[in-house]
Design a protein around this motif. Structure first.
Motif, PDB file in Angstrom:
ATOM      1  N   VAL A 266      -4.969   2.048   6.431  1.00  0.00           N
ATOM      2  CA  VAL A 266      -5.623   1.390   5.280  1.00  0.00           C
ATOM      3  C   VAL A 266      -6.373   0.112   5.656  1.00  0.00           C
ATOM      4  O   VAL A 266      -7.068  -0.477   4.826  1.00  0.00           O
ATOM      5  CB  VAL A 266      -4.601   1.082   4.151  1.00  0.00           C
ATOM      6  CG1 VAL A 266      -4.118   2.353   3.493  1.00  0.00           C
ATOM      7  CG2 VAL A 266      -3.436   0.249   4.655  1.00  0.00           C
TER       8      VAL A 266
ATOM      9  N   LEU B 234       4.604   1.577  15.282  1.00  0.00           N
ATOM     10  CA  LEU B 234       4.521   3.029  15.498  1.00  0.00           C
ATOM     11  C   LEU B 234       5.813   3.762  15.110  1.00  0.00           C
ATOM     12  O   LEU B 234       6.087   4.858  15.596  1.00  0.00           O
ATOM     13  CB  LEU B 234       4.121   3.355  16.942  1.00  0.00           C
ATOM     14  CG  LEU B 234       2.841   2.677  17.441  1.00  0.00           C
ATOM     15  CD1 LEU B 234       2.515   3.133  18.854  1.00  0.00           C
ATOM     16  CD2 LEU B 234       1.656   2.959  16.517  1.00  0.00           C
TER      17      LEU B 234
ATOM     18  N   ALA C  57      -5.337  -2.874   5.988  1.00  0.00           N
ATOM     19  CA  ALA C  57      -4.999  -3.893   4.989  1.00  0.00           C
ATOM     20  C   ALA C  57      -3.539  -4.317   5.131  1.00  0.00           C
ATOM     21  O   ALA C  57      -2.713  -3.548   5.618  1.00  0.00           O
ATOM     22  CB  ALA C  57      -5.226  -3.328   3.588  1.00  0.00           C
ATOM     23  N   MET C  58      -3.268  -5.523   4.653  1.00  0.00           N
ATOM     24  CA  MET C  58      -1.878  -6.018   4.696  1.00  0.00           C
ATOM     25  C   MET C  58      -1.187  -5.859   3.352  1.00  0.00           C
ATOM     26  O   MET C  58       0.012  -6.106   3.231  1.00  0.00           O
ATOM     27  CB  MET C  58      -1.870  -7.494   5.136  1.00  0.00           C
ATOM     28  CG  MET C  58      -2.216  -7.650   6.597  1.00  0.00           C
ATOM     29  SD  MET C  58      -2.020  -9.337   7.178  1.00  0.00           S
ATOM     30  CE  MET C  58      -3.560 -10.070   6.666  1.00  0.00           C
TER      31      MET C  58
ATOM     32  N   SER D 270       0.833  -1.212   0.000  1.00  0.00           N
ATOM     33  CA  SER D 270       0.000   0.000   0.000  1.00  0.00           C
ATOM     34  C   SER D 270       0.864   1.258   0.000  1.00  0.00           C
ATOM     35  O   SER D 270       0.603   2.214  -0.739  1.00  0.00           O
ATOM     36  CB  SER D 270      -0.888   0.024   1.248  1.00  0.00           C
ATOM     37  OG  SER D 270      -1.659  -1.145   1.306  1.00  0.00           O
TER      38      SER D 270
ATOM     39  N   GLY E   8      -4.195   0.507  11.419  1.00  0.00           N
ATOM     40  CA  GLY E   8      -5.219   1.304  12.082  1.00  0.00           C
ATOM     41  C   GLY E   8      -4.666   2.442  12.920  1.00  0.00           C
ATOM     42  O   GLY E   8      -5.361   3.416  13.209  1.00  0.00           O
TER      43      GLY E   8
ATOM     44  N   SER F 105      -0.670   2.535   7.835  1.00  0.00           N
ATOM     45  CA  SER F 105      -0.757   1.605   8.970  1.00  0.00           C
ATOM     46  C   SER F 105      -2.016   0.774   8.782  1.00  0.00           C
ATOM     47  O   SER F 105      -2.837   1.069   7.904  1.00  0.00           O
ATOM     48  CB  SER F 105      -0.860   2.388  10.278  1.00  0.00           C
ATOM     49  OG  SER F 105      -2.118   3.058  10.313  1.00  0.00           O
TER      50      SER F 105
HETATM   51  C1  LIG Z   1       6.278  -5.610  11.542  1.00  0.00           C
HETATM   52  C2  LIG Z   1       4.968  -4.899  11.397  1.00  0.00           C
HETATM   53  C3  LIG Z   1       4.572  -4.010  12.371  1.00  0.00           C
HETATM   54  C4  LIG Z   1       3.369  -3.319  12.248  1.00  0.00           C
HETATM   55  N1  LIG Z   1       2.996  -2.440  13.222  1.00  0.00           N
HETATM   56  C5  LIG Z   1       1.824  -1.789  13.119  1.00  0.00           C
HETATM   57  C6  LIG Z   1       1.405  -0.878  14.136  1.00  0.00           C
HETATM   58  O1  LIG Z   1       2.088  -0.663  15.135  1.00  0.00           O
HETATM   59  N2  LIG Z   1       0.211  -0.253  13.984  1.00  0.00           N
HETATM   60  C7  LIG Z   1      -0.576  -0.464  12.886  1.00  0.00           C
HETATM   61  O2  LIG Z   1      -1.651   0.131  12.802  1.00  0.00           O
HETATM   62  N3  LIG Z   1      -0.190  -1.291  11.889  1.00  0.00           N
HETATM   63  C8  LIG Z   1       0.987  -1.966  11.979  1.00  0.00           C
HETATM   64  N4  LIG Z   1       1.370  -2.830  10.979  1.00  0.00           N
HETATM   65  C9  LIG Z   1       0.541  -2.941   9.766  1.00  0.00           C
HETATM   66  C10 LIG Z   1       1.100  -2.131   8.587  1.00  0.00           C
HETATM   67  O3  LIG Z   1       1.539  -0.856   9.021  1.00  0.00           O
HETATM   68  C11 LIG Z   1       0.050  -1.930   7.496  1.00  0.00           C
HETATM   69  O4  LIG Z   1      -0.470  -3.148   7.088  1.00  0.00           O
HETATM   70  C12 LIG Z   1       0.640  -1.166   6.323  1.00  0.00           C
HETATM   71  O5  LIG Z   1      -0.406  -0.667   5.527  1.00  0.00           O
HETATM   72  C13 LIG Z   1       1.541  -2.056   5.481  1.00  0.00           C
HETATM   73  O6  LIG Z   1       2.042  -1.325   4.398  1.00  0.00           O
HETATM   74  P1  LIG Z   1       2.558  -2.039   3.058  1.00  0.00           P
HETATM   75  O7  LIG Z   1       1.332  -2.629   2.366  1.00  0.00           O
HETATM   76  O8  LIG Z   1       3.184  -0.967   2.277  1.00  0.00           O
HETATM   77  O9  LIG Z   1       3.508  -3.092   3.481  1.00  0.00           O
HETATM   78  C14 LIG Z   1       2.543  -3.540  11.107  1.00  0.00           C
HETATM   79  C15 LIG Z   1       2.958  -4.465  10.134  1.00  0.00           C
HETATM   80  C16 LIG Z   1       4.150  -5.142  10.281  1.00  0.00           C
HETATM   81  C17 LIG Z   1       4.564  -6.119   9.210  1.00  0.00           C
END
Ligand SMILES: Cc1cc2nc3c(=O)[nH]c(=O)nc-3n(C[C@H](O)[C@H](O)[C@H](O)COP(=O)(O)O)c2cc1C
Length: 234
Positions: free
Chosen positions: A154, A86, A156-157, A14, A125, A123
């Motif tokens: 978003v 964070l 989403a993963m 994302s 959320g 993130s």
């Molecule tokens: C190692 C790791 C740590 C994460 N920590 C948080 C977090 O603290 N809070 C949150 O809302 N999302 C967290 N996420 C979710 C990601 O921030 C979120 O899915 C993001 O949109 C992923 O971006 P990308 O699709 O570019 O990889 C985390 C994900 C991973 C893999």
């Protein structure tokens, strides 16, 4: 418009897609240079302080130089990082650490004071404020006068999982940011940066450097007197 995108992740999720969307709105394909971390600078700072004496003595100088040269040529810098606990990704943080010598307190580059930058984070959320702040602190430290941040949860993963309604909002927001970037003139160095620069100059004049080469760097450019990098760079 020449754009350099520094992605704090190797994958195209994302965060990458939002950065690319903004870049595509502003530039042609061949004007966009993308770097991916850790792919393009796969190192941690060793804390050897070699860069303080001479930037080319950094053990990772060859890779670092490629990115720095591209940044120097760019009209706009885009930094993307997912929110990891964070904070920005570890790869982005490593990159920022390797740019330690560019901070105003050490050997700031003249051209940094002309740049505009956008920091993007996603993130699941949580608020992206903390992640973006860490990147922003470095950019401010390098002297970048225009820094825009944009964070979004978003839920989403990956990009495919992001709901269409959310994608439409992101597109609308990026259109707004692109419009502003197209219209705005060259950035003006703000009061905070001017004050910080002056304080650093006083520090170097007093000999409070990390190395004598720093004082020499500042003196050669006339920065211990009235010279200022934002007045010297093209
Ligand atoms: C190692 C790791 C740590 C994460 N920590 C948080 C977090 O603290 N809070 C949150 O809302 N999302 C967290 N996420 C979710 C990601 O921030 C979120 O899915 C993001 O949109 C992923 O971006 P990308 O699709 O570019 O990889 C985390 C994900 C991973 C893999």
């Amino acid at each position: 418009m020449n754009i350099v995108v520094i992605n704090g992740q190797n994958h195209k999720g994302s965060t990458y897609h939002i950065g690319r969307m903004l870049a595509d709105m502003l530039a042609k394909k061949d004007e966009i240079t993308e770097f991916f971390l850790p792919r393009d600078l796969n190192h941690f700072c060793l804390g050897c302080y070699s860069c303080i004496e001479d930037e080319t003595k950094c053990p990772f100088w060859n890779e670092k130089k490629v990115i720095l040269d591209a940044m120097e040529r760019a009209d706009l810098l885009i930094f993307t990082s997912p929110n990891y606990c964070l904070a920005p990704s570890g790869a982005m943080k490593s990159f920022l650490d390797l740019m330690f010598d560019c901070w105003m307190v050490h050997r700031p580059r003249e051209w940094m004071f002309q740049k505009r930058a956008v920091i993007l984070s996603t993130s699941a959320g949580a608020s992206n404020g903390g992640a973006m702040k860490i990147v922003k602190n470095s950019l401010f430290g390098w002297g970048v006068p225009y820094i825009k941040t944009y964070g979004i949860a978003v839920q989403a993963m990956n990009w495919d999982m992001v709901k269409n309604k959310k994608k439409a909002k992101i597109e609308k927001d990026m259109t707004g940011i692109a419009k502003k970037l197209r219209c705005e003139k060259a950035p003006r160095v703000g009061v905070k940066t001017r004050l910080m620069f002056r304080m650093m100059g006083m520090m170097h004049a007093a000999g409070w450097d990390s190395s004598p080469t720093e004082k020499q760097y500042w003196a050669e450019r006339g920065w211990l007197g009235k010279g200022r990098p934002w007045k010297q760079s093209k």
